[in-house]
Design a protein around this motif. Structure first.
Motif, PDB file in Angstrom:
ATOM      1  N   CYS A 190       0.863  -1.181   0.000  1.00  0.00           N
ATOM      2  CA  CYS A 190       0.000   0.000   0.000  1.00  0.00           C
ATOM      3  C   CYS A 190       0.905   1.238   0.000  1.00  0.00           C
ATOM      4  CB  CYS A 190      -0.858   0.060   1.254  1.00  0.00           C
ATOM      5  SG  CYS A 190      -1.842  -1.419   1.524  1.00  0.00           S
ATOM      6  N   CYS A 207       3.210   2.451   3.096  1.00  0.00           N
ATOM      7  CA  CYS A 207       3.525   1.319   3.992  1.00  0.00           C
ATOM      8  C   CYS A 207       4.991   1.396   4.424  1.00  0.00           C
ATOM      9  CB  CYS A 207       3.270   0.004   3.269  1.00  0.00           C
ATOM     10  SG  CYS A 207       3.786  -1.440   4.238  1.00  0.00           S
ATOM     11  N   CYS A 241       1.942  -0.029   9.574  1.00  0.00           N
ATOM     12  CA  CYS A 241       0.930  -0.462   8.609  1.00  0.00           C
ATOM     13  C   CYS A 241      -0.074   0.679   8.530  1.00  0.00           C
ATOM     14  CB  CYS A 241       0.245  -1.737   9.077  1.00  0.00           C
ATOM     15  SG  CYS A 241      -1.215  -2.133   8.098  1.00  0.00           S
TER      16      CYS A 241
HETATM   17  S1  SF4 Z   1       1.464  -3.891   6.070  1.00  0.00           S
HETATM   18 FE1  SF4 Z   1      -0.368  -2.676   5.971  1.00  0.00          FE
HETATM   19  S2  SF4 Z   1       0.194  -0.936   4.773  1.00  0.00           S
HETATM   20 FE2  SF4 Z   1       1.760  -2.440   4.433  1.00  0.00          FE
HETATM   21  S3  SF4 Z   1       1.081  -3.464   2.601  1.00  0.00           S
HETATM   22 FE3  SF4 Z   1       0.288  -4.606   4.331  1.00  0.00          FE
HETATM   23  S4  SF4 Z   1      -1.756  -3.794   4.657  1.00  0.00           S
HETATM   24 FE4  SF4 Z   1      -0.660  -2.363   3.356  1.00  0.00          FE
END
Ligand code: SF4
Ligand SMILES: Cc1ncc(C[n+]2csc(CCOP(=O)(O)OP(=O)(O)O)c2C)c(N)n1
Ligand SMILES: [Mg+2]
Lengths: 336, 620
Positions: free
Chosen positions: A21, A24, A203
């Motif tokens: 994302c 992230c 996250c």
């Molecule tokens: S850790 Fe969270 S922010 Fe990173 S890719 Fe996974 S869901 Fe997306």
């Protein structure tokens, strides 16, 4: 790999499009690793990234080295086989808090106990990212998530103290976006044996800013204690330090110039445990190398025993086939 | 083409006549050393040139309370002057070291069979523990048998008196006394046992001497006819056998040597990852002593780590091997799928035991066929082959390694508790006669999922410059192996994985008929360790003029190409299996033939007579 050619971070990036994302914390860790490897003089042909399953475990696809994206929780077990089969390989394990401490907790414990020579990077976002945000074994009590709509009730595991408890000989901590992460990675790589690195990773989608209370710029100085071997444990711009309270046998915050400030000895396991478990409300978070005390590695012991017990023996299959008591049948089979 | 090999016909006529084959069952408390007694009797019998088969029957509890029925350990051996294929149906001789051993085993004894019992153990207390109200040696409940009962315990104590052992230590030699008597009964040489005792107790010579004294005393007891003419000495001629060098071998031994041979033929170091479980552990024990063959053994923290480490080792260029029994294989399921997806060679040995769940850990069964063939998530085909006997496990191990490395695939090798523990004489193979299948690792100019004529992808070792790539369990694009979820790619890659496993059939022999003709009224179709009883039953029935043939299937996935056509040449097909009918269902599914089940789910091998009866009924 030609020693002459100096690689750059770009040489370590694979052609794969990175699919985390936007925002992230994994991106920052990827960049830090890609920047660090050229400085280590690592050879992509000789480097293997082994991961489990999770957002974090997608990591190997983005590295222009050998990579093995295995199954949930099993990266440590696969890596053990890789390293035992070829101890020359430089093995990095990439795992998440769920991957390493929930489904794969057993393998993590045993890898650390055995002291397999590798770097284990645990991306701790205190959440299950890939499966859309359920709480994880490192989530704090009260974490609201799709599976804990009223807040989680079980106490979290502390990765660093788990590692120390399992017998790890190197335990360090870093933060995804912190500029000191490459230094932590270098120390982990320099350590011979299992190097356990917990990286606080944001996250942004399912657990945004959960580490804010110590990573936010405004509080960083006050809430981060960066440890350096042989240096005083100072924070808050040197105004405060960590001392030892003789009466309670625990750590305490003391004035930076009080003369009570402890000097960091990474080989002191008891203090390392105390540093790992400092309560967040009263103390800063201990970062950098909390503990390092090298010990013989598992794969080297295996290789040495294989060699020693094979000495003077030949790999003679025919002799093996004839082992034990044998007898000769000479006459032709009876024909009826 | 279908070929009916009649390989065993020359000895067929002599098979298993009563005069030429004897079944002896040694039974006692688990602490009585019955397995050692049986093992040594086996060795002496093999050295005497008899053909033989054995059946060690362990209790589930390691330290079951002494004297109880669930603590009884037995060892059965069938030996004779003709080809022996099973451990025998009903014993001719039962050696019962205590009341519990008698209680558990007497029902199986042949009418008129001989019981040798140690009265020293038939105390009121032991009788009660075994659940006897009355001493069976003193009432007429054993009238159907010949009974020789005397105080073996006392005679053993007497024999070893001079060595000054404690009472408990001295009584440990009871099994050697009994073995001495048994060796006399069947005119067997004591020397191999003496040599073995000397080697085993090299560090405790007084124990060795005491055991030898007990052995000699037992032998002398028979010799001097103290038994009073009730037992006559019995000489069994050597069985006809191909000339050559022989040894006895258990399945676990031959399997371990076969894996060593396979790794050598492939030119690879072996990595063996395992987690202890009955009856698979002996393989780990054997291989961990063979490090000079380039073998690294790893006792993992669990079965999942065992297979995952083996996959990691294969990835890094070793021959990865893992082994377990049903419950452990279940744990490995997800990782087998990973090996299917990443197309890495791997040998998975399943020493089957009675299931489900913990089931019957020490008893044999062949109920993991579905698990082997189908037991994974997704469409995840793997080759499956099954050993039929201890000696056959050697060839199967080599074959499993060959398929794994040539087709870049996990291969399941099925054996079972019976094969793992049972011993049989084995003509020592000539290692130089094996055809090598040396592995060539990719070095340049290749894509990770570029396929060769077999449908296999290249084996690329990390450490190879220029071929850096990433693999994993996620679905991929053909050729490059890059992650891809597109419908076309998933369909294509699934088919490529199936095709590769189907192609294995190009490299295996056509199905033969091991006894009988290539068509006819009835085919008895089996796999795995039921080979022996099926073979003997078919042989006996054919001797009586019945039109029945024996087909034994080694390659279960993929089946040999001609199997369907072959099966269609028989009016009836019966599939005897130690499960609820698994191969039967596979045959029906793949060939639309009316295969009928014959099931034994008792934790015990089939008896020849049971299968013979089924043949008779089918042809009536
Ligand atoms: S850790 Fe969270 S922010 Fe990173 S890719 Fe996974 S869901 Fe997306
Ligand atoms: C055997 C198995 N169980 C469950 C899953 C689903 N699953 C995938 S990732 C994951 C949790 C990941 O959390 P973490 O390890 O913290 O990684 P993150 O995504 O947060 O980086 C789960 C439960 C799976 N892939 N396999
Ligand atoms: Mg997580």
């Amino acid at each position: 790999m030609n020693e002459q050619v100096k690689l750059t971070a770009k040489d370590w990036a694979s052609e794969q499009e990175v699919r985390w994302c936007p925002g992230c914390g994994d991106y920052a860790i990827l960049k830090a690793v890609q920047r660090t490897l050229p400085e280590l003089g690592s050879d992509p042909a000789n480097t293997v990234f082994v991961s489990g399953i999770g957002c974090s475990s997608r990591f190997p696809y983005y590295m222009a080295s050998y990579g093995f994206h295995t199954i949930h929780g099993r990266a440590c077990a696969v890596a053990t086989g890789v390293k035992l089969a070829n101890p020359e390989l430089d093995v990095w394990i990439i795992t998440g808090d769920g991957d390493a401490l929930s489904i794969g907790g057993n393998h993590t414990m045993h890898l650390l106990r055995r002291n397999l020579d590798c770097q284990l990077l645990l991306f701790n976002n205190e959440i299950y990212g890939l499966t859309k945000g359920q709480y994880s074994p490192t989530s704090r009590v009260g974490t609201r998530s799709p599976s804990t709509p009223f807040g989680s009730v079980d106490r979290p595991a502390l990765p660093a103290s788990f590692a120390l408890g399992a017998g790890a000989r190197f335990v360090a901590r870093g933060i995804d976006v912190n500029k000191k992460l490459p230094e932590v990675l270098k120390a982990a790589h320099a350590h011979k044996g299992a190097a356990f690195v917990e990286i606080f990773q944001n996250c942004i989608v399912y657990n945004d800013d959960v580490f804010g209370p110590f990573t936010d710029r405004k509080v960083a100085a006050e809430k981060q204690l960066w440890l350096e071997a042989g240096e005083k444990m100072l924070f808050a711009g040197g105004e405060k330090g960590i001392g030892f309270d003789q009466s309670t046998k625990t750590l305490k915050v003391v004035a930076g110039d009080s003369g009570e400030v402890l000097v960091h000895d990474p080989a002191n396991r008891a203090i390392a445990l105390l540093l790992a478990e400092m309560p967040a409300d009263l103390f800063p978070v201990a970062l950098g190398v909390l503990y390092e005390d090298p010990a013989p590695t598992y794969e080297s012991a295996v290789v040495e025993q294989n060699r020693a017990v094979s000495e003077g023996k030949v790999a003679d299959l025919q002799a093996l086939l004839r082992q034990g008591q044998t007898w000769q049948v000479t006459k032709e089979p009876r024909v009826e | 083409m279908v070929t009916a090999t009649q390989k065993l016909t020359p000895v067929e006529a002599t098979a298993a006549d009563r005069a030429e084959a004897v079944v002896v069952r040694f039974a006692g408390d688990s602490g009585d050393g019955m397995q050692l007694t049986g093992g040594q009797f086996t060795l002496s019998t093999a050295l005497a040139g008899n053909d033989l088969a054995t059946f060690p029957d362990f209790p589930a509890e390691i330290r079951a309370p002494q004297g109880t029925t669930f603590g009884v350990s037995a060892f059965q051996i069938n030996f004779g002057s003709a080809a022996i294929e099973t451990a025998g149906d009903a014993p001719d001789v039962l050696v019962a070291m205590n009341p519990a051993a008698l209680k558990v085993n007497v029902a199986a004894l042949k009418e008129g069979g001989l019981i040798i019992a140690d009265t020293g153990e038939f105390s009121a207390r032991n009788l009660a523990k075994a659940g006897y109200d009355d001493n069976p040696l003193e009432n007429d409940s054993l009238a159907r048998y010949k009974v020789i009962a005397f105080d073996i315990s006392a005679r053993t104590l007497e024999a070893v008196k001079e060595f000054g052992l404690s009472n408990k230590e001295a009584l440990r030699s009871k099994n050697m006394w009994t073995l001495g008597l048994a060796l006399w009964m069947f005119d067997r040489d004591r020397q191999p046992v003496v040599d073995w005792l000397k080697a085993k107790f090299a560090k405790k010579p007084e124990i060795a001497e005491a055991n030898i004294a007990a052995l000699n005393a037992g032998h002398a007891y028979g010799e001097t006819a103290e038994i009073g003419g009730q037992v006559r000495q019995h000489h069994i001629d050597p069985a006809p056998a191909e000339p050559g060098l022989y040894r006895t071998v258990t399945g676990a031994e031959s399997l371990s040597i076969g894996l060593v041979a396979g790794a050598q033929l492939a030119g690879l170091p072996m990595f063996f990852g395992s987690y202890p479980i009955t009856p698979a552990s002996p393989l780990l024990h054997h291989l961990s002593r063979l490090k000079q063959f380039g073998i690294t053994t790893f006792q993992a923290e669990d079965e999942i780590a065992a297979i995952c480490s083996a996959i990691g080792a294969s990835y890094a260029g070793s021959l990865g091997v893992t082994s377990s029994s049903g419950p452990g294989i279940a744990l490995k399921g997800e990782a087998i799928g990973l090996a299917v997806m990443t197309e890495l060679p791997l040998v998975i040995v399943n020493s089957q035991r009675g299931g489900p769940s913990t089931g019957l850990p020490t008893k044999t069964e062949q109920s993991d066929l579905y698990q082997a063939v189908y037991g994974r998530n997704g469409d995840a085909p793997i080759p499956v082959i099954a050993a039929r006997s201890p000696a056959d496990a050697y060839d199967c191990a080599i074959e499993a390694v060959r398929i794994a490395v040539q087709y870049m695939t996990p291969v399941m090798l099925l054996t079972d508790g019976y094969i793992a523990n049972a011993a049989e004489p084995w003509k020592v193979p000539d290692a130089s006669s094996h055809v090598p299948f040396a592995v060539r690792f990719a070095e340049k100019d290749v894509e990770p999922y570029q396929r060769d004529a077999r449908g296999s992808r290249p084996w690329i070792k990390p450490g190879t410059p220029g071929l850096e790539h990433r693999i994993g369990g996620i679905e991929k694009a053909p050729v490059t192996g890059h992650i891809s979820y597109t419908p076309e790619h998933h369909a294509q890659m699934t088919e490529e994985r199936f095709a590769k496993v189907r192609n294995v059939a190009d490299s295996i022999p056509e199905q033969d008929v091991c006894l009988g003709s290539t068509s006819g009224r009835l085919a008895m179709v089996g796999w795995g360790s039921t080979f022996g009883p099926i073979h003997q039953a078919v042989r006996r029935a054919r001797k009586r003029g019945m039109d029945v043939s024996h087909i034994h299937i080694r390659h279960i996935a993929p089946f040999p190409k001609n199997l369907g056509a072959l099966l269609k040449g028989y009016d009836k097909i019966i599939v005897p299996e130690m499960n609820a009918g698994q191969l039967k269902t596979m045959l029906r599914d793949q060939f639309l033939v009316d295969a009928r089940p014959m099931n034994k789910i008792a934790g015990q091998p089939f008896m020849i007579a049971e299968i013979e009866a089924a043949i008779e009924e089918a042809l009536a």
